[in-house]
Design a protein around this motif. Structure first.
Motif, mmCIF file in Angstrom:
data_model
loop_
_atom_site.group_PDB
_atom_site.id
_atom_site.type_symbol
_atom_site.label_atom_id
_atom_site.label_comp_id
_atom_site.label_asym_id
_atom_site.label_seq_id
_atom_site.Cartn_x
_atom_site.Cartn_y
_atom_site.Cartn_z
ATOM 1 N N LEU B 12 -52.677 6.196 98.974
ATOM 2 C CA LEU B 12 -53.163 5.351 100.073
ATOM 3 C C LEU B 12 -54.690 5.262 100.056
ATOM 4 O O LEU B 12 -55.259 4.218 100.367
ATOM 5 N N ASP B 13 -55.349 6.382 99.672
ATOM 6 C CA ASP B 13 -56.810 6.356 99.571
ATOM 7 C C ASP B 13 -57.247 5.324 98.530
ATOM 8 O O ASP B 13 -58.177 4.563 98.756
ATOM 9 N N ALA B 15 -55.508 2.746 97.496
ATOM 10 C CA ALA B 15 -55.189 1.412 98.021
ATOM 11 C C ALA B 15 -56.292 0.951 98.970
ATOM 12 O O ALA B 15 -56.743 -0.196 98.914
ATOM 13 N N ALA B 16 -56.733 1.856 99.834
ATOM 14 C CA ALA B 16 -57.784 1.506 100.800
ATOM 15 C C ALA B 16 -59.089 1.179 100.086
ATOM 16 O O ALA B 16 -59.807 0.248 100.482
ATOM 17 N N LEU B 19 -58.792 -2.293 98.677
ATOM 18 C CA LEU B 19 -58.882 -3.278 99.756
ATOM 19 C C LEU B 19 -60.337 -3.449 100.182
ATOM 20 O O LEU B 19 -60.803 -4.574 100.416
ATOM 21 N N ALA B 20 -61.062 -2.332 100.249
ATOM 22 C CA ALA B 20 -62.467 -2.387 100.663
ATOM 23 C C ALA B 20 -63.312 -3.159 99.651
ATOM 24 O O ALA B 20 -64.329 -3.754 100.000
ATOM 25 N N LEU B 27 -47.818 -2.220 97.484
ATOM 26 C CA LEU B 27 -47.383 -0.838 97.571
ATOM 27 C C LEU B 27 -45.899 -0.792 97.232
ATOM 28 O O LEU B 27 -45.096 -1.534 97.800
ATOM 29 N N THR B 29 -42.543 1.715 97.081
ATOM 30 C CA THR B 29 -42.052 2.984 97.625
ATOM 31 C C THR B 29 -40.631 3.221 97.135
ATOM 32 O O THR B 29 -39.795 2.310 97.190
ATOM 33 N N PRO B 79 -42.053 -9.376 100.628
ATOM 34 C CA PRO B 79 -41.618 -8.102 100.050
ATOM 35 C C PRO B 79 -40.362 -8.261 99.201
ATOM 36 O O PRO B 79 -39.603 -9.224 99.388
ATOM 37 N N TYR B 105 -38.924 -0.451 97.317
ATOM 38 C CA TYR B 105 -39.371 -1.502 98.238
ATOM 39 C C TYR B 105 -40.806 -1.824 97.849
ATOM 40 O O TYR B 105 -41.658 -0.933 97.786
ATOM 41 N N GLU B 107 -44.122 -4.212 98.569
ATOM 42 C CA GLU B 107 -44.696 -5.062 99.614
ATOM 43 C C GLU B 107 -46.193 -5.219 99.406
ATOM 44 O O GLU B 107 -46.850 -4.356 98.820
ATOM 45 N N ALA B 108 -46.728 -6.311 99.908
ATOM 46 C CA ALA B 108 -48.172 -6.510 99.880
ATOM 47 C C ALA B 108 -48.773 -5.920 101.147
ATOM 48 O O ALA B 108 -48.138 -5.924 102.200
ATOM 49 N N ILE B 109 -49.992 -5.377 101.037
ATOM 50 C CA ILE B 109 -50.716 -4.943 102.240
ATOM 51 C C ILE B 109 -51.614 -6.119 102.621
ATOM 52 O O ILE B 109 -52.496 -6.515 101.862
ATOM 53 N N ARG B 110 -51.352 -6.709 103.778
ATOM 54 C CA ARG B 110 -52.072 -7.927 104.136
ATOM 55 C C ARG B 110 -52.847 -7.762 105.439
ATOM 56 O O ARG B 110 -52.351 -7.182 106.365
#
Lengths: 237, 110
Positions: B12-13, B15-16, B19-20, B27, B29, B79, B105, B107-110
């Motif tokens: 997640l770090d 991914a963040a 995104l930044a 993502l 899972t 997704p 699963y 999915e996009a982080i939007r």
């Protein structure tokens, strides 16, 4: 996943709060369940929440069915914890190994010469007496406690505190002879047979370990076996 | 699952961090496993729109296919459920060498 939920998930992680992300696999709608609140695309029905809380408590992510829907519950618990009593040579090996295995590690030792940042880079050190330290750290069912000092003045109070906690693993370094003497001392201090039987001693799986690093491996292996439930877990993938 | 806590933290770090930087991030899972799949339910992997990845959902057998699928998910925003297994050759061109089966699963982080 909406960015807002992703950010909330990361906040919970940073603040070490247990949460669960529930995804409706049919619609993609998601809800983040906190200890006392929920947020997201849709509010889960009251009837459904106990299943989510149960998954968090058992630390078990998975698919559940609720009426017509199929939901995935992703449990995000804070890391497992390991509290080591004694900033000794074995601890110098065990602390980084356990950190690598995902544990939040704290080393407790009131002896300033032992508990130094130089000996334990990047590990949390606690200079309190073990019973005070354990009272403050409040071990839960996702915590392991290992005593390594060989000194009853430090180990015994820690073990008594550990046995009155729900820690999933309590281990004590020392030979069979040492462990037998420990049994007598702790019995005098009020620890019954059942409580004493929870202590893994001599600590660690018998892999004929010799060096501090090998002993650390045997302890971490025994912690893993205790956590994962032994032979039953084999074959489950 | 618990064992994955620290490791999921780093996924997640990452991914963040992407995104930044203005990257798009998907993502994946693991939501179910059968047989001897190497990664437990709850394991995660992040993929960005350049195909960079963090974390894992198998022992390395299907990550390449997931990176590919992730690009579709990032394009459509929808997704997807993916399943991989040796018995499922018609649906997916890659399988798990270990003989297990895994459902993801994505999915996009939007």
């Amino acid at each position: 996943m909406r960015r807002r939920l992703f950010d909330a998930l990361r906040r919970a992680q940073a603040e070490k709060r247990a949460v669960a992300l529930v995804t409706d696999l049919g619609t993609g709608l998601q809800t983040l369940v906190h200890a006392d609140a929920q947020e997201g695309d849709v509010a889960l029905e009251d009837e459904f929440l106990p299943q989510v809380r149960d998954a968090i408590r058992r630390d078990r992510s998975g698919i559940v069915e609720f009426y017509e829907g199929r939901f995935f519950i992703q449990v995000q618990n804070p890391p497992l914890r390991l509290i080591i009593i004694g900033a000794v040579h074995i601890a110098q090996a065990l602390a980084p190994m356990a950190a690598l295995a995902g544990y939040d590690v704290t080393v407790v030792d009131p002896r300033r010469a032992f508990a130094t940042d130089a000996r334990f880079p990047a590990i949390t050190l606690n200079g309190e007496w073990p019973d005070d330290a354990l009272a403050a750290l409040a071990p839960d069912h996702r915590t392991a406690i290992v005593t390594l000092t060989h000194d009853p003045k430090l180990d015994d109070p820690a073990l008594l505190a550990a046995l009155s906690s729900p820690a999933f693993y309590v281990g004590a370094l020392g030979s069979r002879k040492t462990h037998a003497k420990r049994r007598e001392r702790l019995a005098e201090a009020g620890a019954g047979e059942d409580a004493f039987a929870r202590i893994k001693g001599p600590v660690g799986l018998d892999i004929s370990a010799v060096t501090p690093a090998e002993i650390a491996i045997s302890i971490l292996a025994e912690m893993t076996l205790t956590l994962r439930g032994g032979p039953k877990a084999k074959g489950e993938g | 699952m618990a064992e994955a806590a620290a490791e999921v933290a780093s996924v997640l770090d990452q991914a963040a961090a992407w995104l930044a930087e203005g990257r798009q991030v998907a993502l994946a899972t693991v939501i179910a496993t059968w047989g001897s799949s190497p990664r437990p339910v709850g394991s995660q992997m992040a993929v960005d729109d350049r195909g960079a990845m963090a974390g894992s959902v198998s022992g390395g057998c299907i990550e390449g296919a997931v990176v590919h699928e992730a690009q579709q998910v990032l394009t459509t925003g929808e997704p997807r459920l993916l399943s991989f297994g040796v018995a499922d050759e018609t649906a997916w061109s890659v399988g798990l060498a270990c003989g297990g089966k895994v459902e993801l699963y994505l999915e996009a982080i939007r």
